[in-house]
Design a protein around this motif. Structure first.
Motif, PDB file in Angstrom:
ATOM      1  N   VAL A 269     -11.419 155.813  77.269  1.00  0.00           N
ATOM      2  CA  VAL A 269     -12.849 155.552  77.456  1.00  0.00           C
ATOM      3  C   VAL A 269     -13.211 155.618  78.935  1.00  0.00           C
ATOM      4  O   VAL A 269     -14.267 156.145  79.315  1.00  0.00           O
ATOM      5  CB  VAL A 269     -13.228 154.183  76.849  1.00  0.00           C
ATOM      6  CG1 VAL A 269     -14.667 153.819  77.199  1.00  0.00           C
ATOM      7  CG2 VAL A 269     -13.037 154.200  75.343  1.00  0.00           C
TER       8      VAL A 269
ATOM      9  N   LEU B 248     -11.309 159.547  67.943  1.00  0.00           N
ATOM     10  CA  LEU B 248     -12.210 159.159  69.036  1.00  0.00           C
ATOM     11  C   LEU B 248     -12.589 160.349  69.909  1.00  0.00           C
ATOM     12  O   LEU B 248     -13.767 160.567  70.218  1.00  0.00           O
ATOM     13  CB  LEU B 248     -11.534 158.074  69.887  1.00  0.00           C
ATOM     14  CG  LEU B 248     -12.260 157.641  71.160  1.00  0.00           C
ATOM     15  CD1 LEU B 248     -13.615 157.028  70.832  1.00  0.00           C
ATOM     16  CD2 LEU B 248     -11.400 156.662  71.959  1.00  0.00           C
TER      17      LEU B 248
ATOM     18  N   GLN C  12     -12.164 142.796  71.223  1.00  0.00           N
ATOM     19  CA  GLN C  12     -10.932 143.138  70.509  1.00  0.00           C
ATOM     20  C   GLN C  12     -10.659 142.101  69.430  1.00  0.00           C
ATOM     21  O   GLN C  12     -10.701 140.895  69.679  1.00  0.00           O
ATOM     22  CB  GLN C  12      -9.753 143.205  71.478  1.00  0.00           C
ATOM     23  CG  GLN C  12      -8.438 143.576  70.793  1.00  0.00           C
ATOM     24  CD  GLN C  12      -7.346 143.904  71.796  1.00  0.00           C
ATOM     25  OE1 GLN C  12      -7.472 144.819  72.596  1.00  0.00           O
ATOM     26  NE2 GLN C  12      -6.276 143.141  71.741  1.00  0.00           N
TER      27      GLN C  12
ATOM     28  N   ILE D  16     -17.176 151.192  70.581  1.00  0.00           N
ATOM     29  CA  ILE D  16     -15.716 151.347  70.616  1.00  0.00           C
ATOM     30  C   ILE D  16     -15.035 150.109  70.043  1.00  0.00           C
ATOM     31  O   ILE D  16     -15.124 149.012  70.595  1.00  0.00           O
ATOM     32  CB  ILE D  16     -15.216 151.585  72.059  1.00  0.00           C
ATOM     33  CG1 ILE D  16     -15.887 152.811  72.673  1.00  0.00           C
ATOM     34  CG2 ILE D  16     -13.692 151.719  72.079  1.00  0.00           C
ATOM     35  CD1 ILE D  16     -15.499 154.118  72.036  1.00  0.00           C
ATOM     36  N   MET D  17     -14.369 150.293  68.907  1.00  0.00           N
ATOM     37  CA  MET D  17     -13.470 149.273  68.370  1.00  0.00           C
ATOM     38  C   MET D  17     -12.091 149.475  69.002  1.00  0.00           C
ATOM     39  O   MET D  17     -11.743 150.586  69.390  1.00  0.00           O
ATOM     40  CB  MET D  17     -13.387 149.388  66.846  1.00  0.00           C
ATOM     41  CG  MET D  17     -14.716 149.218  66.133  1.00  0.00           C
ATOM     42  SD  MET D  17     -14.602 149.377  64.318  1.00  0.00           S
ATOM     43  CE  MET D  17     -14.445 151.158  64.149  1.00  0.00           C
ATOM     44  N   LYS D  18     -11.311 148.411  69.059  1.00  0.00           N
ATOM     45  CA  LYS D  18     -10.031 148.507  69.765  1.00  0.00           C
ATOM     46  C   LYS D  18      -8.896 147.953  68.918  1.00  0.00           C
ATOM     47  O   LYS D  18      -8.925 146.798  68.496  1.00  0.00           O
ATOM     48  CB  LYS D  18     -10.100 147.745  71.092  1.00  0.00           C
ATOM     49  CG  LYS D  18     -11.105 148.302  72.083  1.00  0.00           C
ATOM     50  CD  LYS D  18     -11.251 147.409  73.299  1.00  0.00           C
ATOM     51  CE  LYS D  18      -9.962 147.344  74.079  1.00  0.00           C
ATOM     52  NZ  LYS D  18     -10.105 146.497  75.302  1.00  0.00           N
TER      53      LYS D  18
ATOM     54  N   ILE E  47      -6.713 153.372  74.425  1.00  0.00           N
ATOM     55  CA  ILE E  47      -8.146 153.453  74.202  1.00  0.00           C
ATOM     56  C   ILE E  47      -8.910 153.156  75.484  1.00  0.00           C
ATOM     57  O   ILE E  47      -9.855 153.860  75.852  1.00  0.00           O
ATOM     58  CB  ILE E  47      -8.582 152.492  73.082  1.00  0.00           C
ATOM     59  CG1 ILE E  47      -7.986 152.931  71.751  1.00  0.00           C
ATOM     60  CG2 ILE E  47     -10.101 152.424  72.988  1.00  0.00           C
ATOM     61  CD1 ILE E  47      -8.471 154.272  71.262  1.00  0.00           C
ATOM     62  N   ASP E  48      -8.503 152.097  76.212  1.00  0.00           N
ATOM     63  CA  ASP E  48      -9.213 151.721  77.448  1.00  0.00           C
ATOM     64  C   ASP E  48      -9.194 152.854  78.464  1.00  0.00           C
ATOM     65  O   ASP E  48     -10.227 153.202  79.044  1.00  0.00           O
ATOM     66  CB  ASP E  48      -8.580 150.466  78.068  1.00  0.00           C
ATOM     67  CG  ASP E  48      -8.922 149.207  77.292  1.00  0.00           C
ATOM     68  OD1 ASP E  48      -9.940 149.217  76.577  1.00  0.00           O
ATOM     69  OD2 ASP E  48      -8.174 148.223  77.402  1.00  0.00           O
TER      70      ASP E  48
ATOM     71  N   PRO F 100     -10.852 154.151  65.877  1.00  0.00           N
ATOM     72  CA  PRO F 100     -10.226 154.099  67.200  1.00  0.00           C
ATOM     73  C   PRO F 100      -8.862 154.754  67.335  1.00  0.00           C
ATOM     74  O   PRO F 100      -8.115 154.430  68.260  1.00  0.00           O
ATOM     75  CB  PRO F 100     -10.139 152.589  67.470  1.00  0.00           C
ATOM     76  CG  PRO F 100     -10.054 151.970  66.124  1.00  0.00           C
ATOM     77  CD  PRO F 100     -10.882 152.836  65.225  1.00  0.00           C
TER      78      PRO F 100
ATOM     79  N   CYS G 252     -14.733 154.758  58.574  1.00  0.00           N
ATOM     80  CA  CYS G 252     -15.590 153.622  58.929  1.00  0.00           C
ATOM     81  C   CYS G 252     -16.808 153.545  58.014  1.00  0.00           C
ATOM     82  O   CYS G 252     -17.886 153.117  58.425  1.00  0.00           O
ATOM     83  CB  CYS G 252     -16.044 153.733  60.387  1.00  0.00           C
ATOM     84  SG  CYS G 252     -14.715 153.729  61.599  1.00  0.00           S
TER      85      CYS G 252
ATOM     86  N   LEU H 142     -18.028 148.655  74.598  1.00  0.00           N
ATOM     87  CA  LEU H 142     -16.729 148.164  74.143  1.00  0.00           C
ATOM     88  C   LEU H 142     -16.931 146.881  73.353  1.00  0.00           C
ATOM     89  O   LEU H 142     -17.400 145.879  73.889  1.00  0.00           O
ATOM     90  CB  LEU H 142     -15.807 147.916  75.329  1.00  0.00           C
ATOM     91  CG  LEU H 142     -15.341 149.154  76.098  1.00  0.00           C
ATOM     92  CD1 LEU H 142     -14.683 148.763  77.411  1.00  0.00           C
ATOM     93  CD2 LEU H 142     -14.374 149.960  75.259  1.00  0.00           C
TER      94      LEU H 142
ATOM     95  N   TYR I  75     -15.233 144.373  61.973  1.00  0.00           N
ATOM     96  CA  TYR I  75     -16.129 144.696  63.089  1.00  0.00           C
ATOM     97  C   TYR I  75     -17.600 144.797  62.669  1.00  0.00           C
ATOM     98  O   TYR I  75     -18.462 145.044  63.503  1.00  0.00           O
ATOM     99  CB  TYR I  75     -15.709 146.021  63.730  1.00  0.00           C
ATOM    100  CG  TYR I  75     -14.782 145.840  64.911  1.00  0.00           C
ATOM    101  CD1 TYR I  75     -15.273 145.430  66.152  1.00  0.00           C
ATOM    102  CD2 TYR I  75     -13.424 146.080  64.793  1.00  0.00           C
ATOM    103  CE1 TYR I  75     -14.431 145.266  67.237  1.00  0.00           C
ATOM    104  CE2 TYR I  75     -12.567 145.929  65.873  1.00  0.00           C
ATOM    105  CZ  TYR I  75     -13.083 145.517  67.090  1.00  0.00           C
ATOM    106  OH  TYR I  75     -12.238 145.354  68.172  1.00  0.00           O
TER     107      TYR I  75
END
Length: 473
Positions: free
Chosen positions: A54, A18, A72, A41-43, A50-51, A13, A120, A69, A92
């Motif tokens: 996206v 991204l 969090q 989507i990890m936050k 990020i928000d 992220p 990841c 999403l 996650y």
């Protein structure tokens, strides 16, 4: 034709990771209408961009790319930023597993695999659980991939303890480069003495478990590195870049572009250091002094660093004069501008830009090549130091300001790059026969980067091979 094959993308992220991974997804679905992509989507709790990023994707991207999403999570503190980020991804796994389970129950489109970011790789275990292939996406170049595999093989196959490597005087006979690589330029000894070494090498081991590796580069940029991968035992590698979002980023940049319209062609040096690029006040003053003495036209993206000890993104200054030398803005009003956030793509695309003082993040490197802008390299972290070494030594597309600069994401940097060093780099970048020759080389690289993506180009064909491999599962 309705979609029949689904890929799940798991990006890291950070903004640069991204954006390039989503652009990769866009390339895939545009190329083959049988494909669809779900992006999980990890936050980060400390990154509010990020928000909005996206949200901008969902308004501009085809319906065959879907964003999910994930909740969090707040990672517990660890001993280093790398350990904290690794633990963050690990936390996650359960959410990724649940999202993949939902997708795998559908008969169509059929789940064909997981594509995970290079940071990841623990998510590869989820692909194994569901019996689908995993692929790794490297948002950096092939040489970085080769470096990771090379160091991992030194430790696991040649039983070299990398934590005891004295980087101050070591040279690595790295097969991706023509000459031995001075380890001190990119691999600080203090990093290898920590848990970071285990994490770093662990990612490389997981690369080898994947079915293939997608790399954001093109074969003509790194021919030696691509060739060397075979000897490092890498899975099949697909150079599919340059993967760039070259749309104008924001209307906020229009005032800046108006100022650039008034400047002569190739006369302005642009200083910008990425999403996490910032400097303490003492270093800011050295940069300002160098710019003033160089007498170059300049556009400087200056960001406020986070508070000491906090892992946060920089922000804009309400008043940059609080950290600049007294009177600097007035004395340079005719030749320069100091701004906050910068619409980097739109600026690099402008004909007035003649040079780029950069942290050498790979996205910024590819953008500078795409638009034919030579670079003065001032990397902030180890991976960027490696990119900078490649640009300066192997490709001759950049000059060095300071390649072995050390910066910690949380602690900042204890070293100072002097005004003399910065001024020298800017002058070499902008003035003289050397600068003209370098500009020609960058223009040639720019043409190659564009041809690679055209029908029949190296990256076009490589992407086609990846689609065929996915579809044959």
């Amino acid at each position: 034709m309705s979609t029949t094959s689904e890929l799940v993308f798991i990006p890291f992220p950070a903004l640069g990771h991204l954006v390039s991974m989503v652009e990769m997804a866009r390339r895939l679905v545009d190329r083959d209408d049988r494909l669809s992509v779900t992006v999980l989507i990890m936050k980060f709790p400390f990154d509010s961009k990020i928000d909005s990023t996206v949200e901008s994707f969902t308004t501009s991207i085809t319906t065959r790319i879907r964003f999910v999403l994930l909740p969090q999570l707040n990672p517990s503190p660890e001993t280093s930023p790398m350990a904290l980020l690794n633990q963050f991804v690990e936390s996650y796994k359960a959410d990724v597993r649940g999202a993949v389970a939902d997708l795998s129950t559908c008969s169509l489109p059929r789940l064909k695999g997981l594509v995970v970011d290079m940071f990841c790789t623990s998510i590869i275990d989820v692909a194994v659980e569901f019996g689908v292939p995993s692929y790794v996406f490297i948002p950096s170049g092939v040489a970085v991939l080769g470096l990771m595999l090379y160091l991992q093989s030194l430790q696991d196959e040649q039983h070299m303890d990398l934590t005891k490597l004295k980087c101050s005087d070591a040279e690595l006979d790295f097969p991706c480069f023509a000459n031995p690589l001075p380890a001190a330029k990119f691999l600080p000894a203090e990093t290898l003495m920590k848990e970071d070494s285990r994490i770093f090498l662990g990612h490389a081991r997981k690369f080898r478990e994947s079915k293939g590796i997608l790399v954001n580069t093109f074969a003509e940029l790194e021919p030696r590195a691509v060739e060397a991968l075979a000897g490092l035992g890498a899975p099949v590698v697909y150079p599919v870049g340059p993967i760039l979002n070259i749309e104008v980023e924001s209307k906020k940049g229009f005032e800046i572009l108006d100022w650039l319209h008034q400047q002569p062609d190739a006369s302005v040096v642009f200083l910008c250091f990425g999403s996490y690029g910032s400097f303490d006040e003492e270093q800011v003053k050295e940069i300002a002094c160098a710019l003033e003495r160089s007498r170059c036209r300049f556009l400087w993206s200056l960001r406020r660093p986070p508070a000491k000890g906090k892992l946060e993104a920089p922000c804009d200054y309400a008043d940059p004069t609080e950290v600049l030398p007294e009177g600097f803005i007035d004395r340079t009003a005719g030749v320069g501008r100091v701004i906050g956030w910068a619409p980097q793509v739109a600026i690099l695309a402008h004909q007035a830009i003649g040079g780029f003082v950069s942290h050498c993040g790979w996205n910024s490197t590819l953008e500078s090549i795409w638009f034919g802008v030579p670079v003065a390299a001032w990397p902030q972290y180890a991976e960027q130091q490696f990119n900078a070494f490649q640009l300066v030594v192997e490709l001759s597309l950049a000059v060095e300001i300071k390649i072995d600069y050390r910066r910690d994401l949380v602690k900042g940097s204890e070293s100072i790059v002097t005004a003399d060093e910065i001024e020298r780099g800017i002058r070499r970048l902008m003035d003289g026969e050397e600068a003209e020759e370098r500009r020609k080389k960058v223009k040639e690289a720019s043409e190659k980067s564009r041809k690679a993506l055209m029908e029949g180009g190296s990256s076009y064909l490589s992407l086609g091979r990846f689609i065929e491999d996915v579809s044959s599962q």
